[in-house]
Design an enzyme around this catalytic site. Structure first.
Site, PDB file in Angstrom:
ATOM      1  N   HIS A   6      -4.549  -3.268   6.221  1.00 37.00           N
ATOM      2  CA  HIS A   6      -4.344  -3.558   4.796  1.00 37.00           C
ATOM      3  C   HIS A   6      -5.693  -3.965   4.218  1.00 37.00           C
ATOM      4  O   HIS A   6      -6.046  -5.131   4.140  1.00 37.00           O
ATOM      5  CB  HIS A   6      -3.324  -4.675   4.589  1.00 37.00           C
ATOM      6  CG  HIS A   6      -3.337  -5.191   3.174  1.00 37.00           C
ATOM      7  ND1 HIS A   6      -2.916  -4.435   2.102  1.00 37.00           N
ATOM      8  CD2 HIS A   6      -3.781  -6.355   2.649  1.00 37.00           C
ATOM      9  CE1 HIS A   6      -3.094  -5.122   0.988  1.00 37.00           C
ATOM     10  NE2 HIS A   6      -3.617  -6.292   1.284  1.00 37.00           N
ATOM     11  N   ASP A  13       0.839  -1.203   0.000  1.00 37.19           N
ATOM     12  CA  ASP A  13       0.000   0.000   0.000  1.00 37.19           C
ATOM     13  C   ASP A  13       0.876   1.255   0.000  1.00 37.19           C
ATOM     14  O   ASP A  13       0.594   2.233  -0.687  1.00 37.19           O
ATOM     15  CB  ASP A  13      -0.915  -0.020   1.233  1.00 37.19           C
ATOM     16  CG  ASP A  13      -1.598  -1.366   1.344  1.00 37.19           C
ATOM     17  OD1 ASP A  13      -2.310  -1.734   0.402  1.00 37.19           O
ATOM     18  OD2 ASP A  13      -1.395  -2.080   2.349  1.00 37.19           O
TER      19      ASP A  13
HETATM   20  P1  NAX Z   1      -2.234 -18.303  -3.987  1.00 31.53           P
HETATM   21  O1  NAX Z   1      -3.595 -18.882  -3.800  1.00 31.53           O
HETATM   22  O2  NAX Z   1      -1.629 -18.278  -5.352  1.00 31.53           O
HETATM   23  O3  NAX Z   1      -1.220 -19.125  -3.066  1.00 31.53           O
HETATM   24  C1  NAX Z   1      -1.443 -19.339  -1.722  1.00 31.53           C
HETATM   25  C2  NAX Z   1      -0.717 -20.618  -1.368  1.00 31.53           C
HETATM   26  O4  NAX Z   1      -0.798 -20.775   0.040  1.00 31.53           O
HETATM   27  C3  NAX Z   1      -1.338 -21.879  -1.992  1.00 31.53           C
HETATM   28  O5  NAX Z   1      -0.339 -22.608  -2.660  1.00 31.53           O
HETATM   29  C4  NAX Z   1      -1.900 -22.633  -0.790  1.00 31.53           C
HETATM   30  O6  NAX Z   1      -1.800 -24.034  -0.953  1.00 31.53           O
HETATM   31  C5  NAX Z   1      -0.990 -22.143   0.319  1.00 31.53           C
HETATM   32  N1  NAX Z   1      -1.574 -22.246   1.668  1.00 31.53           N
HETATM   33  C6  NAX Z   1      -2.827 -22.027   2.059  1.00 31.53           C
HETATM   34  N2  NAX Z   1      -2.971 -22.264   3.364  1.00 31.53           N
HETATM   35  C7  NAX Z   1      -1.741 -22.625   3.823  1.00 31.53           C
HETATM   36  C8  NAX Z   1      -1.245 -23.016   5.086  1.00 31.53           C
HETATM   37  N3  NAX Z   1      -2.048 -23.088   6.127  1.00 31.53           N
HETATM   38  N4  NAX Z   1       0.070 -23.324   5.182  1.00 31.53           N
HETATM   39  C9  NAX Z   1       0.878 -23.277   4.109  1.00 31.53           C
HETATM   40  N5  NAX Z   1       0.462 -22.928   2.870  1.00 31.53           N
HETATM   41  C10 NAX Z   1      -0.840 -22.600   2.737  1.00 31.53           C
HETATM   42  O7  NAX Z   1      -2.273 -16.868  -3.317  1.00 31.53           O
HETATM   43  P2  NAX Z   1      -1.253 -15.661  -3.485  1.00 31.53           P
HETATM   44  O8  NAX Z   1      -1.647 -14.847  -4.645  1.00 31.53           O
HETATM   45  O9  NAX Z   1       0.129 -16.188  -3.420  1.00 31.53           O
HETATM   46  O10 NAX Z   1      -1.607 -14.794  -2.194  1.00 31.53           O
HETATM   47  C11 NAX Z   1      -1.308 -15.252  -0.894  1.00 31.53           C
HETATM   48  C12 NAX Z   1      -1.963 -14.375   0.149  1.00 31.53           C
HETATM   49  O11 NAX Z   1      -1.472 -13.041   0.076  1.00 31.53           O
HETATM   50  C13 NAX Z   1      -3.484 -14.261   0.015  1.00 31.53           C
HETATM   51  O12 NAX Z   1      -4.059 -14.400   1.308  1.00 31.53           O
HETATM   52  C14 NAX Z   1      -3.666 -12.858  -0.496  1.00 31.53           C
HETATM   53  O13 NAX Z   1      -4.939 -12.340  -0.148  1.00 31.53           O
HETATM   54  C15 NAX Z   1      -2.560 -12.141   0.211  1.00 31.53           C
HETATM   55  N6  NAX Z   1      -2.156 -10.829  -0.307  1.00 31.53           N
HETATM   56  C16 NAX Z   1      -1.755  -9.894   0.582  1.00 31.53           C
HETATM   57  C17 NAX Z   1      -1.286  -8.649   0.212  1.00 31.53           C
HETATM   58  C18 NAX Z   1      -0.809  -7.657   1.221  1.00 31.53           C
HETATM   59  O14 NAX Z   1      -0.465  -6.554   0.813  1.00 31.53           O
HETATM   60  N7  NAX Z   1      -0.789  -7.924   2.521  1.00 31.53           N
HETATM   61  C19 NAX Z   1      -1.255  -8.275  -1.229  1.00 31.53           C
HETATM   62  C20 NAX Z   1      -1.284  -9.435  -2.165  1.00 31.53           C
HETATM   63  C21 NAX Z   1      -2.159 -10.577  -1.741  1.00 31.53           C
HETATM   64  O15 NAX Z   1      -3.484 -10.290  -2.109  1.00 31.53           O
END
Ligand code: NAX
Length: 328
Positions: free
Chosen positions: A189, A161
């Site tokens: 966020h 952000d």
């Molecule tokens: P993806 O769905 O591509 O990848 C997430 C991965 O995490 C998957 O491979 C899944 O199997 C794994 N996973 C889920 N639960 C887990 C657990 N308990 N232990 C280990 N692995 C686990 O998502 P991606 O685009 O990589 O985004 C990841 C996260 O970042 C999401 O929650 C998303 O909302 C968040 N974001 C946060 C941002 C921020 O600024 N704070 C910005 C970008 C993003 O939206």
């Protein structure tokens, strides 16, 4: 050779993971002379573990000199053993028909387990960055689940952000991003966050005076930064990944190596200042030095800012109240 730093990354096979791991291994996060060991955590599901293997094969194929070890895990207790840095990226995304309340509860389970695992097996100095959404509340849950670790070790990512706001401001004022100092993003966020450039300067001069457009601030800038994530999804069909990974690198690099006197935004446990009750994971301006962050103190909060800061706080308090009963 320096002692290798152990870095855990959850969600390592996801899209942010794919943009993040190669940059960590190449030295962009911790320095070009700092060896790293990657401890990669994914869910215990065949498909995810398989995908993680593929990412690790690619990491091997880069032959990064600084990558001196790497291992895959299917649970945080094994994956967080002795880690110095934990990037908690994996989270439960919102599925069809899922209410916000359900999302909070599903993530509360994940981050309680991960907080407990960090508490029991990570380095006592572990630096934790929560990226997985809802990032601030997930960080709060992990912090509360790790009573033996200092609360200050837990942070939430607002750097994306912050960077988004920097770029919008640079374009509006027609100045270089690198010349803007003293920017803040307050709060959660989420679209309620408050990007605040009242104190920002460009080469020592007030950015606000240069822009001088209160309507643009209120009606264009603040909503644009807040809704940027949704705009990326709309355009790309996928959520921000490379920019999120870049922000995670920025956040940890500055925390570990220092921000060179610059203000950067981090979600950190509040200390009661700025009218934010103690212990909330709230985005504030910090300066990093010697591996520690320090909140920028004593800034004036005007009426407009108070309203914005309370608005994003109210959302954080509501999220907290939704999961409080699930905490250990
Ligand atoms: P993806 O769905 O591509 O990848 C997430 C991965 O995490 C998957 O491979 C899944 O199997 C794994 N996973 C889920 N639960 C887990 C657990 N308990 N232990 C280990 N692995 C686990 O998502 P991606 O685009 O990589 O985004 C990841 C996260 O970042 C999401 O929650 C998303 O909302 C968040 N974001 C946060 C941002 C921020 O600024 N704070 C910005 C970008 C993003 O939206």
């Amino acid at each position: 050779m320096k002692r290798p730093i152990r870095v855990a990354v959850t969600g390592a096979a996801g899209q942010i993971g794919y943009s993040l791991l190669f940059r960590i291994a190449s030295g962009e996060m911790l320095g070009k002379d700092q060896p790293v060991i990657l401890q990669l955590v994914e869910v215990p599901v065949e498909k995810a573990q398989q995908a993680l293997k593929g990412v690790m094969m690619e990491l091997e194929d880069c032959a990064f000199p600084l990558l001196v070890g790497m291992e895959a895990f299917d649970n945080p207790r094994a994956g967080f053993k002795d880690v110095d840095i934990a990037l908690l990226v994996g989270a439960r995304p919102r599925g069809p028909g899922m209410e916000r309340k359900d999302l909070l509860q599903e993530n509360a389970k994940i981050f309680t387990e991960q907080g407990k695992a960090l508490n029991d097996v990570a380095s006592r100095d572990v630096k934790v960055l929560v990226v997985g959404n809802p990032a601030n509340t997930n960080a709060y849950i992990a912090m509360k689940s790790a009573p033996d670790l200092p609360a200050k070790n837990f942070t939430a990512m607002l750097r994306l952000d912050h960077n988004r706001a920097l770029s919008q401001l640079a374009a509006k004022a027609n100045v270089a991003v690198a010349d803007i100092e003293n920017l803040i993003v307050w709060g959660n966020h989420s679209p309620t966050m408050y990007p605040d450039y009242r104190f920002a300067t460009v080469k020592g001069e007030s950015l606000q005076a240069k822009i001088n457009d209160a309507a643009w601030n209120k009606d264009t800038f603040i909503p644009k930064v807040g809704k940027r994530g949704a705009a990326i999804i709309e355009a790309r069909g996928l959520s921000s990944a490379a920019s999120a990974a870049n922000a995670a690198i920025d956040h940890i690099r500055d925390w570990v190596l220092g921000s060179n006197g610059k203000w950067v935004t981090m979600g950190i446990p509040s200390d009661g200042s700025y009218g934010i009750p103690e212990g909330i994971m709230y985005g504030v301006p910090v300066i990093c030095e010697n591996g520690e962050y320090k909140r920028v103190e004593g800034l004036e909060v005007d009426a407009f800012s108070r309203e914005r800061m309370d608005f994003t706080l109210a959302e954080l308090l509501e999220e907290r109240d939704g999961i409080q009963h699930l905490l250990p």
